[in-house]
Design an enzyme around this catalytic site. Structure first.
Site, PDB file in Angstrom:
ATOM      1  N   ASP A 196      -0.669  -6.653   8.988  1.00  0.00           N
ATOM      2  CA  ASP A 196      -1.882  -5.141   8.680  1.00  0.00           C
ATOM      3  C   ASP A 196      -3.661  -5.940   7.990  1.00  0.00           C
ATOM      4  O   ASP A 196      -3.283  -6.783   7.439  1.00  0.00           O
ATOM      5  CB  ASP A 196      -1.652  -4.495   7.389  1.00  0.00           C
ATOM      6  CG  ASP A 196      -2.195  -3.557   6.839  1.00  0.00           C
ATOM      7  OD1 ASP A 196      -3.314  -3.131   7.264  1.00  0.00           O
ATOM      8  OD2 ASP A 196      -2.740  -2.198   6.737  1.00  0.00           O
ATOM      9  N   TRP A 256       0.304  -1.187   0.156  1.00  0.00           N
ATOM     10  CA  TRP A 256      -0.119  -0.157   0.161  1.00  0.00           C
ATOM     11  C   TRP A 256       1.237   1.577   0.124  1.00  0.00           C
ATOM     12  O   TRP A 256       1.794   1.286   0.727  1.00  0.00           O
ATOM     13  CB  TRP A 256      -1.157  -0.343   1.120  1.00  0.00           C
ATOM     14  CG  TRP A 256      -2.287   0.978   1.452  1.00  0.00           C
ATOM     15  CD1 TRP A 256      -3.143   2.116   0.660  1.00  0.00           C
ATOM     16  CD2 TRP A 256      -2.068   1.881   2.502  1.00  0.00           C
ATOM     17  NE1 TRP A 256      -3.381   2.517   1.180  1.00  0.00           N
ATOM     18  CE2 TRP A 256      -2.957   2.943   2.327  1.00  0.00           C
ATOM     19  CE3 TRP A 256      -1.693   1.521   4.147  1.00  0.00           C
ATOM     20  CZ2 TRP A 256      -3.583   3.378   3.635  1.00  0.00           C
ATOM     21  CZ3 TRP A 256      -2.226   2.356   5.034  1.00  0.00           C
ATOM     22  CH2 TRP A 256      -3.104   3.718   4.400  1.00  0.00           C
ATOM     23  N   LYS A 278     -13.687  -1.217   5.381  1.00  0.00           N
ATOM     24  CA  LYS A 278     -14.418  -1.986   4.674  1.00  0.00           C
ATOM     25  C   LYS A 278     -15.421  -3.226   4.972  1.00  0.00           C
ATOM     26  O   LYS A 278     -16.536  -2.591   4.346  1.00  0.00           O
ATOM     27  CB  LYS A 278     -13.156  -2.673   3.871  1.00  0.00           C
ATOM     28  CG  LYS A 278     -12.445  -2.076   2.500  1.00  0.00           C
ATOM     29  CD  LYS A 278     -11.855  -0.665   3.383  1.00  0.00           C
ATOM     30  CE  LYS A 278     -11.233  -0.069   2.250  1.00  0.00           C
ATOM     31  NZ  LYS A 278     -10.011   1.003   2.995  1.00  0.00           N
TER      32      LYS A 278
END
Length: 405
Positions: A220, A138, A255
């Site tokens: 993560d 990311w 999300k």
């Protein structure tokens, strides 16, 4: 101040250079300014429904109704956040796999906040050390670690074809280049930006290497439920925690709860024993206190309300399943529609990818042409947010992609 005195003032802000736009959020600004009526934004990692809207989940709406009806205070939360929320995070992320007395959990402003708190802790308590990141990762990961003053290196993640997972390369880099005590960033599922995940067998090999090299995993976990399911997406996490006694887990509910604007996440520190956990927890609290003091209430209260109620939890799992299945369908639809364009380019490798993102293989030049000629915005690396696609614009999208190949 008189005119002569003012003329001698030195303006310290003059000459400050303009920062370059964020590689992802800057695209959204350009998208909003674009006048093209058929424009598409496939850059930012936000789920959209068939109408192009980011929906509020039904379970969230019901939780909010209950909270409004029963809310009695707007007082500060404690430094580590809402207790009910932290207990639900513990259950959702770890289940019965870890003794709760070994885990410190602090509510944070989103997964980004969790990563920054973890990075600050590593710098303050574990220096000198480095963190090893997958290449690619990311775009904000290296920036977060750099801002915290945490040196970073990269390990191989994708094969030379840029579509497959390079397990051998990853293990070779971690085995030969790292030092004991280094941290290693691992995506628990739905790797961002590639969508390429290790298999369960791969995770065993990764966990063994991490343990043998005495590395500290920083996991993560931003997309739980978007890969294969709420429980299935914990496979890599569980495998790692079976192999090591110490780890960080940074999770997010942006999300899987659709709580993008509420900024709900947590940093979890797994220690070898309760005494060590308590000492580490005190240092984590110090970091939070000198940064944002305490986290916001509303989003965490939503998560706690849903996960404490069996009916709302069942509804939430159903809604996560629906989002995941729709993303999978859109990915398949894109691959099939690209076949029908006659471009001769096979995108079937995307079908093995998981989560919101797919690494398309498009070059920066092709990405720029999609933006300038067709109003289609994707990240320069070629990462596409599959969750931003829509069924009614799929033909338009694929014809545009075919035209730049």
């Amino acid at each position: 101040m008189n005119a002569s005195a003012k003329s001698n003032v030195v303006h310290r802000f003059v000459g400050i250079p303009t920062a370059p736009p964020d590689s992802i959020l800057g695209l959204t600004e350009a998208f909003l300014a674009d006048k093209n009526p058929s424009k598409m934004n496939l850059s930012v990692g936000v789920y959209k429904d068939a109408s192009g809207q980011t929906p509020i989940l039904k379970c969230v709406k019901e939780a909010e109704r209950r909270l409004i009806d029963n809310e009695t205070t707007k007082g500060y939360l404690s430094i580590d956040g809402l207790p009910d929320y932290r207990e639900q995070v513990r259950s959702l992320v770890f289940g019965d796999s870890i003794d709760p007395s070994r885990v410190a959990i602090l509510q944070t402003p989103g997964g980004t906040g969790a990563l920054r708190v973890a990075a600050d802790f590593i710098v303050a308590q574990l220096s000198p050390t480095r963190i090893w990141m997958p290449s690619p990762t990311w775009a904000n990961h290296p920036a977060i670690f750099a801002a915290a003053g945490l040196p970073s290196e990269t390990y191989r993640y994708l094969g030379s074809d840029r579509t497959s997972f390079d397990l051998a390369g990853m293990l070779e880099d971690l085995s030969q280049k790292t030092k004991p005590g280094d941290a290693v960033l691992l995506h628990a599922c739905c790797h961002n930006p590639t969508g390429v995940d290790p298999t369960p067998e791969d995770w065993k090999a990764i966990a063994q290497t991490v343990a043998e090299r005495q590395l500290i995993p920083l996991i993560d976990f931003a997309y739980q439920g978007f890969g294969e399911g709420i429980e299935q997406d914990k496979t890599g996490l569980n495998t790692l925690l079976e192999a090591v006694d110490e780890a960080f887990v940074c999770n997010s509910f942006s999300k899987n709860f659709g709580l993008y604007s509420e900024r709900v996440g947590s940093v979890c520190l797994v220690a070898a024993d309760n005494e060590t956990m308590k000492a580490a927890q005190s240092q984590l609290k110090t970091i939070v206190r000198t940064n944002y003091s305490n986290p916001p209430r509303h989003g965490s209260a939503i998560v706690a309300t849903v996960l404490q109620d069996p009916e709302l939890t069942s509804l939430w799992i159903q809604e996560v399943d629906e989002m995941r299945e729709r993303i999978d369908t859109l990915r398949q639809h894109f691959v099939e529609t690209m076949k029908n364009t006659g471009s001769g380019h096979d995108f079937s490798f995307l079908l093995k990818q998981k989560g919101m993102f797919s690494f398309s293989g498009l070059t920066p030049m092709q990405v720029d042409e999609l933006k300038s000629k067709h109003g289609i915005y994707i990240v320069g690396s070629g990462r596409i947010n599959v969750a931003g696609m829509s069924e009614d614009k799929m033909d338009t999208l694929c014809q545009a992609v075919a035209s730049v190949l």
